[in-house]
Design an enzyme around this catalytic site. Structure first.
Site, PDB file in Angstrom:
ATOM      1  N   ARG A   1      -4.346   0.661  -7.377  1.00  0.00           N
ATOM      2  CA  ARG A   1      -3.163   1.227  -6.711  1.00  0.00           C
ATOM      3  C   ARG A   1      -2.508   2.310  -7.567  1.00  0.00           C
ATOM      4  NH1 ARG A   1      -1.950  -2.198  -2.305  1.00  0.00           N
ATOM      5  NH2 ARG A   1      -2.221  -4.421  -2.673  1.00  0.00           N
TER       6      ARG A   1
ATOM      7  N   LYS B   1      -7.772   7.472   9.453  1.00  0.00           N
ATOM      8  CA  LYS B   1      -9.232   7.572   9.550  1.00  0.00           C
ATOM      9  C   LYS B   1      -9.621   8.228  10.866  1.00  0.00           C
ATOM     10  CE  LYS B   1     -10.390   3.936   6.367  1.00  0.00           C
ATOM     11  NZ  LYS B   1     -10.971   2.600   6.121  1.00  0.00           N
TER      12      LYS B   1
ATOM     13  N   PHE C   1     -14.019   3.408   3.012  1.00  0.00           N
ATOM     14  CA  PHE C   1     -13.022   2.585   2.350  1.00  0.00           C
ATOM     15  C   PHE C   1     -12.526   3.330   1.119  1.00  0.00           C
ATOM     16  CE2 PHE C   1     -11.482  -0.690  -0.537  1.00  0.00           C
ATOM     17  CZ  PHE C   1     -10.605  -1.365   0.303  1.00  0.00           C
ATOM     18  N   VAL C   2     -11.203   3.554   1.066  1.00  0.00           N
ATOM     19  CA  VAL C   2     -10.634   4.347  -0.025  1.00  0.00           C
ATOM     20  C   VAL C   2      -9.636   3.528  -0.842  1.00  0.00           C
ATOM     21  CG1 VAL C   2     -10.978   6.558   1.120  1.00  0.00           C
ATOM     22  CG2 VAL C   2      -8.844   5.304   1.514  1.00  0.00           C
TER      23      VAL C   2
ATOM     24  N   ASP D   1       0.415   3.337   4.275  1.00  0.00           N
ATOM     25  CA  ASP D   1      -0.578   4.069   3.492  1.00  0.00           C
ATOM     26  C   ASP D   1      -1.662   4.692   4.364  1.00  0.00           C
ATOM     27  OD1 ASP D   1      -1.616   1.581   4.165  1.00  0.00           O
ATOM     28  OD2 ASP D   1      -2.207   1.026   2.129  1.00  0.00           O
TER      29      ASP D   1
ATOM     30  N   GLY E   1       0.775  -1.241   0.000  1.00  0.00           N
ATOM     31  CA  GLY E   1       0.000   0.000   0.000  1.00  0.00           C
ATOM     32  C   GLY E   1       0.799   1.280   0.000  1.00  0.00           C
TER      33      GLY E   1
ATOM     34  N   ASP F   1      -5.487  -0.379  -2.426  1.00  0.00           N
ATOM     35  CA  ASP F   1      -6.140  -1.261  -3.386  1.00  0.00           C
ATOM     36  C   ASP F   1      -7.520  -1.732  -2.946  1.00  0.00           C
ATOM     37  OD1 ASP F   1      -5.106  -3.008  -1.253  1.00  0.00           O
ATOM     38  OD2 ASP F   1      -5.765  -4.634  -2.555  1.00  0.00           O
TER      39      ASP F   1
ATOM     40  N   ASP G   1      -5.742   2.639  10.368  1.00  0.00           N
ATOM     41  CA  ASP G   1      -7.153   2.251  10.539  1.00  0.00           C
ATOM     42  C   ASP G   1      -7.348   1.643  11.927  1.00  0.00           C
ATOM     43  OD1 ASP G   1      -9.778   1.488  10.098  1.00  0.00           O
ATOM     44  OD2 ASP G   1      -9.292  -0.109   8.693  1.00  0.00           O
TER      45      ASP G   1
END
Ligand code: 5GP
Ligand code: MG
Length: 188
Positions: A175, A141, A162-163, A110, A53, A169, A113
């Site tokens: 990506r 987040k 969710f991004v 990346d 990521g 990905d 969470d």
């Protein structure tokens, strides 16, 4: 000329949360802070990008630090896997970065969470005798688990969505998008 708007948005993307120009500007600012903070660690700085990521983020970040003598050691942590979009805990996959003793370790991920990835890696590198361990994430987040996880450098705080894009990905796709955005329901 730079524009805050993307020229062409992928048809599977619902909305762009962080445009590419905003990412580029933030990456430069983060690199500036990191460069200053690690001036004492020249030659003993090891950047550890969390694959896959942070591939794009880490590549841009280290390129914005051309004055620092640093090493790059990749690590892979599995958390989501495939099409799942809810956390399942974290585990290090494959070999761990070597020769971290006495080195200042900067973990690059990346998105923050559940915090499982950063907690796991921080503990691992500290127990291997790193001189210091810090973390840098592109996204965080705005949820208690993420906000409650120590992280020294944060690019952007985003909502609990969710991004994908800029390294992130869905089933290993998206990506390569230069921006961060949400997926259309039909694409999931
Ligand atoms: P944590 O260990 O903090 O729960 O989550 C970190 C990892 O979960 C990230 O490196 C990323 O792979 C994955 N992840 C968490 N949220 C998202 C998201 O919104 N989109 C994508 N694509 N991956 C996410
Ligand atoms: Mg990941």
């Amino acid at each position: 000329m730079h524009s805050m708007h993307e020229d062409r948005i992928h048809e599977d993307i619902e909305k762009v949360l962080v445009p590419s120009a905003a990412i580029a500007e933030r990456v430069r600012a983060l690199a500036q802070s990191i460069g200053e903070d690690y001036s004492h660690a020249d030659g003993r700085l090891t950047v550890v990008p969390v694959m896959t990521g942070s591939l794009l983020f880490a590549a841009d970040l280290v390129r914005a630090l051309p004055q620092r003598r640093l090493r790059i050691q990749l690590t892979t942590v599995s958390s989501y896997g495939g099409k799942a979009t809810a956390t399942r805990g974290s585990a290090i996959v494959g070999a761990l970065p070597k020769h971290l003793e006495g080195h200042h370790v900067l973990i690059v991920d990346d998105i923050l969470d559940s915090g499982g990835t950063l907690r796991l890696l921080r503990q691992e590198f500290e127990s291997r005798g790193a001189a210091s361990v810090r973390a840098c994430v592109l996204l965080r987040k705005k949820i208690p688990s993420a906000l409650g996880t120590p992280c020294e450098y944060v690019g952007f705080d985003i909502g609990d969505e969710f991004v994908v894009g800029y390294g992130l990905d869905y089933d290993d796709l998206y990506r390569n998008l230069p921006y961060v955005g949400t997926l259309r329901q039909e694409a999931r």
